[in-house]
Design a protein around this motif. Structure first.
Motif, mmCIF file in Angstrom:
data_model
loop_
_atom_site.group_PDB
_atom_site.id
_atom_site.type_symbol
_atom_site.label_atom_id
_atom_site.label_comp_id
_atom_site.label_asym_id
_atom_site.label_seq_id
_atom_site.Cartn_x
_atom_site.Cartn_y
_atom_site.Cartn_z
ATOM 1 N N ALA A 44 -7.910 -4.567 -4.137
ATOM 2 C CA ALA A 44 -7.094 -3.590 -3.207
ATOM 3 C C ALA A 44 -5.760 -3.029 -3.978
ATOM 4 C CB ALA A 44 -6.529 -4.141 -2.009
ATOM 5 N N GLY A 65 -2.148 -0.548 -3.272
ATOM 6 C CA GLY A 65 -1.250 -0.305 -2.232
ATOM 7 C C GLY A 65 0.022 -1.246 -2.504
ATOM 8 N N GLU A 66 1.073 -0.832 -1.673
ATOM 9 C CA GLU A 66 2.353 -1.516 -1.841
ATOM 10 C C GLU A 66 2.231 -3.071 -1.391
ATOM 11 O OE1 GLU A 66 5.097 0.569 0.685
ATOM 12 O OE2 GLU A 66 4.923 2.252 -0.538
ATOM 13 N N THR A 67 1.382 -3.414 -0.593
ATOM 14 C CA THR A 67 1.231 -4.959 -0.006
ATOM 15 C C THR A 67 0.700 -5.557 -1.259
ATOM 16 O OG1 THR A 67 0.323 -3.965 1.986
ATOM 17 C CG2 THR A 67 -0.040 -6.172 1.409
ATOM 18 N N ASP A 127 -11.215 1.387 -3.846
ATOM 19 C CA ASP A 127 -11.320 2.646 -3.349
ATOM 20 C C ASP A 127 -10.621 3.533 -4.443
ATOM 21 O OD1 ASP A 127 -8.913 1.858 -2.379
ATOM 22 O OD2 ASP A 127 -9.214 1.813 -0.542
ATOM 23 N N GLY A 141 -5.970 -5.105 1.621
ATOM 24 C CA GLY A 141 -4.736 -4.987 2.670
ATOM 25 C C GLY A 141 -5.528 -4.385 4.096
ATOM 26 N N GLY A 193 -4.930 -0.927 6.976
ATOM 27 C CA GLY A 193 -4.066 0.343 6.875
ATOM 28 C C GLY A 193 -3.323 0.235 8.091
ATOM 29 N N ARG A 210 0.577 8.651 6.840
ATOM 30 C CA ARG A 210 1.490 7.589 6.109
ATOM 31 C C ARG A 210 1.668 8.131 4.636
ATOM 32 N NH1 ARG A 210 -1.405 2.501 3.689
ATOM 33 N NH2 ARG A 210 -2.537 4.255 2.840
ATOM 34 N N ARG A 230 5.424 8.715 2.759
ATOM 35 C CA ARG A 230 5.313 8.140 1.010
ATOM 36 C C ARG A 230 5.666 9.666 0.225
ATOM 37 N NH1 ARG A 230 1.175 3.139 0.964
ATOM 38 N NH2 ARG A 230 2.208 1.836 2.212
HETATM 39 C C1 F6R Z 1 -6.101 0.228 -1.000
HETATM 40 C C2 F6R Z 1 -6.802 0.186 0.329
HETATM 41 C C3 F6R Z 1 -6.104 0.294 1.579
HETATM 42 C C4 F6R Z 1 -4.772 -0.434 1.727
HETATM 43 C C5 F6R Z 1 -3.929 -0.110 2.909
HETATM 44 C C6 F6R Z 1 -2.526 -0.671 3.013
HETATM 45 O O1 F6R Z 1 -6.909 0.167 -2.098
HETATM 46 O O2 F6R Z 1 -8.146 -0.031 0.035
HETATM 47 O O3 F6R Z 1 -6.745 -0.027 2.605
HETATM 48 O O4 F6R Z 1 -4.857 -1.659 1.252
HETATM 49 O O5 F6R Z 1 -3.881 1.320 3.265
HETATM 50 O O6 F6R Z 1 -1.848 -0.024 2.174
HETATM 51 P P1 F6R Z 1 -0.230 -0.773 1.945
HETATM 52 O O7 F6R Z 1 -0.577 -1.934 1.069
HETATM 53 O O8 F6R Z 1 0.319 0.333 0.587
HETATM 54 O O9 F6R Z 1 0.651 -0.435 2.797
#
Ligand code: F6R
Length: 265
Positions: A54, A56-58, A86, A148, A150, A187, A192
């Motif tokens: 994945a 994303g910020e997490t 993705d 992560g 959503g 979001r 962002r």
């Molecule tokens: C990213 C993905 C998403 C993120 C989710 C959380 O590859 O598939 O499902 O894991 O949107 O995003 P963050 O971590 O940025 O809050």
């Protein structure tokens, strides 16, 4: 208090009827470090693993801890094969929000992964690109999918995607072109300030569920709400992450105390 999870201390483990582990850590940093430790254990045991990453910020602190383990503890990703979860569509690797850009910056380079497959966010035919990626996944059974979740949108009372499988996505879906939910678009654009498109190519829920191990990482109250909907209400396509409970014995969830505050089981 709590027992040790590798080097990192778990505050507690939440019991759930279907999910194998829900580990709670005192802070986001510790949740991220424990996830990295567990990923490193899998790679040490199975160096040839195919892994879905994945973005994303997490995941940034998770991948940063992993990069440190590569540099300092000799964790070796050189035999692994890397996959996306993705990518936005359309999206060039040069764009700020591109997940190809992210993976090159945080994953392939720092972890020393030289065999990886990227989703082409500029493909002329995105459905053919999704089908190509799906075939690659079939050829490389996935040892570990790292996810992560959503955000939860109180306005629409929806959210909690995994990958870009938004509410309503059938659990049988494989890699496909997806329309992003309002909660995701808001979001990305409003909170962002990113210039993201409305679509993405994403692994489907069926691809995710076929991984041998599934790790999900989440911090904070809002993500806790997404988890609450997914773990405590009925399993249903309106709650994409609830699908994980169908293969719950493979699933470990790593969360901080704030996310756990939303999960009184
Ligand atoms: C990213 C993905 C998403 C993120 C989710 C959380 O590859 O598939 O499902 O894991 O949107 O995003 P963050 O971590 O940025 O809050």
């Amino acid at each position: 208090m709590g027992r040790k999870y590798s080097k990192t201390e778990i505050v507690r483990e939440i019991k759930h009827p279907e999910i194998e582990h829900i580990f709670v850590f005192p802070s986001k940093e510790e949740a991220a470090r424990a996830t990295a430790e567990r990923i490193a254990e899998i790679i040490n045991q199975k160096p040839n693993s195919s892994i879905v990453f994945a973005t994303g910020e997490t995941m940034i602190p998770v991948y940063s801890y992993l990069a440190t383990s590569v540099d300092q503890d000799g964790v070796d990703f050189s035999k692994t094969t890397g996959f996306h979860l993705d990518e936005y569509f359309p999206c060039a690797p040069s764009e700020e929000h591109s997940f190809v850009k992210y993976l090159r910056k945080w994953v392939w380079g720092p972890l020393g992964i030289t065999r990886f497959y990227e989703i082409n966010g500029l493909a002329q035919n995105p459905r053919a690109e999704a089908a190509r990626y799906n075939r690659l996944l079939k050829d490389h059974p996935v040892e570990l999918a790292i996810l992560g979740i959503g955000p939860w949108s109180p306005e629409t009372n929806t959210g909690g995607h995994i990958g870009f499988n938004e509410r309503g996505t059938p659990f049988t879906a494989e890699t496909h072109l997806a329309k992003l939910d309002k909660a995701t678009i808001s979001r990305d654009r409003d909170e962002r300030g990113q210039n993201t498109p409305d679509m993405a190519i994403t692994l489907g829920i069926a691809n995710i569920l076929s991984a041998k191990n599934i790790f999900l990482v989440a911090y904070g109250r809002n993500k806790g709400k997404s988890l609450r909907e997914s773990l405590l209400k009925h399993i249903h396509p309106l709650r994409p992450a609830s699908a994980l409970r169908l293969q719950g014995r493979k699933v470990s969830i790593f969360i901080d105390r704030e996310a756990a505050s939303q999960l009184s089981l």
